[in-house]
Design an enzyme around this catalytic site. Structure first.
Site, short mmCIF file in Angstrom:
data_model
loop_
_atom_site.label_atom_id
_atom_site.label_comp_id
_atom_site.label_asym_id
_atom_site.label_seq_id
_atom_site.Cartn_x
_atom_site.Cartn_y
_atom_site.Cartn_z
N LYS A 61 10.07 -7.70 11.90
CA LYS A 61 9.36 -6.43 12.10
C LYS A 61 9.24 -6.11 13.58
O LYS A 61 9.35 -4.94 13.99
CB LYS A 61 7.97 -6.49 11.45
N LYS A 93 0.95 -2.44 20.42
CA LYS A 93 0.72 -3.81 19.95
C LYS A 93 2.01 -4.40 19.38
O LYS A 93 2.31 -5.59 19.59
CB LYS A 93 -0.40 -3.86 18.92
#
Length: 301
Positions: free
Chosen positions: A182, A250
């Site tokens: 991811k 993030k």
């Protein structure tokens, strides 16, 4: 394959729960409810559509854990899960065997550390797989998400039988492998979105309508699922959030952690992180990722 064929650790009739009913979690929960007939949910706010369709609401994480065998966690990140693992109303306080499927985009390091903690605190009673997803809100609603899984083979196979209604589950390796994938995905998405935004501004200021530009781009190598998904927002300037741009900061940080852990020196990642940090500092972080077009247009003005 039936659930009881997937793993010796999987109940014959697994009871499934979901924590987090945001823009991704709610449509995924809808598919899971339709496929498995029953679903238990917990979130900050009740979702009337799910409850009317037959989902069971619980007021505390403990109540949820007492009623299910596996839980899909669709929170923004692990810090939002942490309070649900502490205290008398926590998931762990239920004392039941449980498979936690972490669908959040999180740190691979953090997922492994959490798994080690859970082994220590529960003696292996609570197990973990990471199953972050890609495909955006449109993929969640269509049930066509790409689900990147990491963990023990039996646990991932069980997770696959549960999550198949939401998309395609691919087992990529040990715990944390899904989050690594991811992070790689987000590097590509972040870079592509910024490149599309810069190209859009350049074309518009040269007298080319964005809609015309996109029609040309979609027929060539520059075409992408991201461009097709964000095209209308880029044309209209409607940046109402699907997934907010601030999350990219993030996510790229997690990619930087992976680079450090693997001894890799990326050429693009640093510049990309700087661009999204600047976007958030400009007050655009709560908008959709496509707000990168506005960021580019206003940059240096």
């Amino acid at each position: 394959m039936r659930i009881d064929d997937a793993s010796s650790t999987a109940p014959a009739r697994a009871r499934l729960g979901v924590i987090g009913l945001g823009s991704m979690g709610e449509p995924m929960a809808g598919h899971l409810l339709a496929a498995h007939s029953t679903l238990v949910v917990h979130s900050r706010t009740r979702k009337a559509s799910l409850l009317e369709a037959g989902a069971t609401w619980t007021d505390t994480p403990r109540e949820l854990a007492e009623q299910v065998d596996a839980i899909l966690v669709m929170l923004p990140d692990l810090p939002q899960l942490a309070p649900m693992l502490e205290g008398p109303d926590s998931l762990l306080a239920a004392g039941t065997e449980l498979l936690l499927m972490i669908g959040s985009t999180s740190s691979p390091r953090g997922v492994r550390e959490l798994a080690d903690r859970l082994v220590g605190e529960t003696g292996g009673r609570v197990r973990l797989v990471d199953v972050p997803v890609s495909g955006g809100e449109s993929g969640a609603r269509a049930g066509t998400l790409s689900i990147m899984a990491g963990g023990e083979s039996d646990d991932v196979e069980w997770a696959r039988t549960l999550l198949d209604p939401c998309g395609t589950v691919r087992h990529l390796g040990p715990l944390g492998a899904g989050e690594v994938a991811k992070a790689c995905n987000q590097m590509i998405v972040g870079a592509t979105m910024m490149a599309i935004s810069e190209a859009t501004v350049l074309a518009e200021r040269s007298g080319i309508a964005p809609a015309d530009l996109f029609e040309v781009l979609e027929g060539g190598y520059a075409g992408s699922t991201l461009l097709a998904d964000k095209r209308d927002k880029l044309v209209t300037g409607d940046y109402s959030p699907g997934g907010i741009a601030a999350y990219m900061t993030k996510d790229l940080g997690f990619a930087a952690d992976v680079a450090e852990d693997t001894g890799t020196s990326p050429a693009l990642l640093g510049a990309l992180r700087g661009a999204y940090d600047e976007l958030v500092a400009a007050g655009l972080g709560e908008e959709d990722l496509s707000v990168a077009r506005r960021f580019v247009a206003e940059r240096g003005a």
